[in-house]
Design a protein around this motif. Structure first.
Motif, PDB file in Angstrom:
ATOM      1  N   UNK A 243      44.962  41.853  25.195  1.00 26.60           N
ATOM      2  CA  UNK A 243      45.851  40.698  25.333  1.00 26.60           C
ATOM      3  C   UNK A 243      47.314  41.015  25.107  1.00 26.60           C
ATOM      4  N   UNK A 244      47.708  42.261  25.364  1.00 27.73           N
ATOM      5  CA  UNK A 244      49.102  42.655  25.186  1.00 27.73           C
ATOM      6  C   UNK A 244      49.379  43.418  23.910  1.00 27.73           C
ATOM      7  N   UNK A 245      48.373  43.631  23.072  1.00 29.00           N
ATOM      8  CA  UNK A 245      48.583  44.373  21.825  1.00 29.00           C
ATOM      9  C   UNK A 245      48.975  45.814  22.102  1.00 29.00           C
ATOM     10  N   UNK A 246      48.480  46.384  23.196  1.00 30.70           N
ATOM     11  CA  UNK A 246      48.877  47.713  23.668  1.00 30.70           C
ATOM     12  C   UNK A 246      49.207  47.601  25.145  1.00 30.70           C
ATOM     13  N   UNK A 247      50.056  48.490  25.620  1.00 30.50           N
ATOM     14  CA  UNK A 247      50.465  48.456  27.015  1.00 30.50           C
ATOM     15  C   UNK A 247      49.864  49.655  27.745  1.00 30.50           C
ATOM     16  N   UNK A 248      49.269  49.371  28.907  1.00 33.48           N
ATOM     17  CA  UNK A 248      48.602  50.392  29.693  1.00 33.48           C
ATOM     18  C   UNK A 248      49.253  50.514  31.066  1.00 33.48           C
ATOM     19  N   UNK A 249      49.033  51.664  31.693  1.00 38.72           N
ATOM     20  CA  UNK A 249      49.562  51.883  33.037  1.00 38.72           C
ATOM     21  C   UNK A 249      48.982  50.856  34.007  1.00 38.72           C
ATOM     22  N   UNK A 250      47.710  50.539  33.837  1.00 41.77           N
ATOM     23  CA  UNK A 250      47.048  49.524  34.656  1.00 41.77           C
ATOM     24  C   UNK A 250      47.448  48.148  34.124  1.00 41.77           C
ATOM     25  N   UNK A 251      48.275  47.441  34.860  1.00 38.85           N
ATOM     26  CA  UNK A 251      48.822  46.169  34.387  1.00 38.85           C
ATOM     27  C   UNK A 251      47.746  45.115  34.166  1.00 38.85           C
ATOM     28  N   UNK A 252      46.578  45.296  34.766  1.00 33.25           N
ATOM     29  CA  UNK A 252      45.503  44.318  34.608  1.00 33.25           C
ATOM     30  C   UNK A 252      45.014  44.234  33.163  1.00 33.25           C
ATOM     31  N   UNK A 253      45.377  45.217  32.357  1.00 33.35           N
ATOM     32  CA  UNK A 253      44.917  45.266  30.974  1.00 33.35           C
ATOM     33  C   UNK A 253      45.945  44.744  29.979  1.00 33.35           C
ATOM     34  N   UNK A 254      47.066  44.239  30.465  1.00 29.64           N
ATOM     35  CA  UNK A 254      48.199  44.014  29.573  1.00 29.64           C
ATOM     36  C   UNK A 254      48.447  42.575  29.136  1.00 29.64           C
TER      37      UNK A 254
END
Length: 375
Positions: A243-254
């Protein structure tokens, strides 16, 4: 390259042994003949990795009581009023689904710590770590890496051997539901064929041994989530997000918003979010519910009774917790007054109103919580 297209069953190879339809139902009577009709019947409590995850450096003895992701942990959790247990499934090099959270197994050889990727081990190698089932046989010592980079022996008060997914189906209390997290390496790039193969191997075990046991699939891997939904129509699939606690290259996870898109595009049934992400963006909850998606949460705050009660009032559908005894009792105490009042003929709506804050108080709390949550 990440899987971009939604596949049709007719396009998928080697599906001969995976039934297209496998009818099942919740032990409590919820019809799951089609996953699309899945509805959570009440506020669920799910045991994290069984009886609770292990944090070896924790001063809280509960975090080191029972080996996580073990048959002993699962059956210990079953003694409490839980709906499901959650555990992590990976597939070994020789195509056996095993239950283990970390990407790597750590052990000591000649004074040096070695790490071996779980998915690069064959089943026999995997099972040689930790306590052994055979009397008199000693397994290799397991280590774990702490967040500050230290290696510590994986010592718990009550240890148990490593296990397979088939073991769990055959040896765990049959009325207890399984939240099967499909575990993938965040640092790896999965080709379509490889991802498909992993999911097929897991599904074959599920279809063969699940019987009437309630099942939920979940995963942080968005392509895997949509693909396992496409491969079967029997069990609900949830997308896991921080839920945004970490940022990933795949924006679907952010973000929760992106998680909603993954679910709606892939026909998934719900989201499992880090609770901090929900408390940071409480306005996402009604949007998720309006989209006919279920919402579960996980995270350390779910071990705090007040945080769990707040989620119940917000309309969240359930929590994944480590302190299963304490939180299952908390939830029972929350729900019991409503049940008692309903039995007395006062009506469910009146009973629920007795449990809730006023709309003004709830609105204030929802505005305050994001200011209190620090990522």
């Amino acid at each position: 390259m990440a899987l971009k297209t939604i596949l049709h069953l007719s396009d998928l190879p080697n599906l001969d042994h995976v039934p297209e339809i496998y009818s099942t139902c919740f032990s409590k009577g919820l019809d799951l003949n089609r996953a699309s009709s899945f509805r959570i019947p009440k506020f669920m409590v799910i045991g994290h990795r069984g009886h609770g995850m292990n944090i070896l450096q924790s001063s809280d003895s509960r975090m080191k009581a029972i080996k996580e992701n073990s048959i002993l942990s699962f059956n210990s959790a079953a003694k409490f009023p839980l709906d499901f247990i959650e555990f992590d499934v990976q597939v070994t090099k020789d195509d056996c689904p095993v239950i283990f959270h970390d990407d790597f197994i750590l052990t000591e050889e000649n004074g040096t710590i070695f790490e071996k990727k779980v998915t690069e081990l064959c089943l026999a190698e995997f099972l040689c770590y930790g306590p052994q089932k055979e009397t008199g046989k000693e397994g290799k010592c397991l280590y774990r890496k702490t967040k500050d980079g230290k290696f510590v022996k994986w010592n718990v008060e009550t240890d148990d051997s490593l296990c397979t997914l088939q073991d769990a189906f055959q040896k765990v209390e049959p009325s207890l539901g399984f939240n099967i997290e499909l575990k993938f390496d965040d640092s790896a790039v999965y080709q379509q064929d490889h991802l498909l193969h992993i999911l097929q191997v897991i599904l074959q075990v599920v279809f063969e041994f699940a019987r009437d046991r309630p099942i939920i699939f979940s995963t942080f891997q968005p392509d895997a989530a949509q693909l396992v939904r496409k491969l079967q129509n029997n069990y609900p699939v949830y997308f896991l997000t921080e839920g945004g606690a970490s940022i990933y290259y795949d924006v679907r996870r952010n973000s929760l918003g992106e998680a909603m898109k993954v679910c709606l595009e892939g026909g998934l049934q719900g989201i499992v979010s880090e609770i901090k992400g929900v408390f940071k963006d409480p306005g996402a909850v009604p949007k998720i519910k309006d989209s006919n998606l279920s919402l579960l949460t996980y995270g350390k705050l779910n071990n705090v009774p007040e945080a769990v009660h707040m989620q119940y009032l917000m309309g969240i559908d359930g929590v994944i917790v480590d302190f299963v005894e304490e939180i299952s009792q908390t939830v029972d105490d929350m729900i019991k007054p409503a049940k008692e009042m309903t039995r007395e003929g006062k009506g469910e709506s009146e009973a629920n109103s007795k449990l809730q804050f006023s709309q003004k108080e709830l609105s204030f709390l929802l505005k305050l919580i994001p200011e209190l949550i620090q990522f």
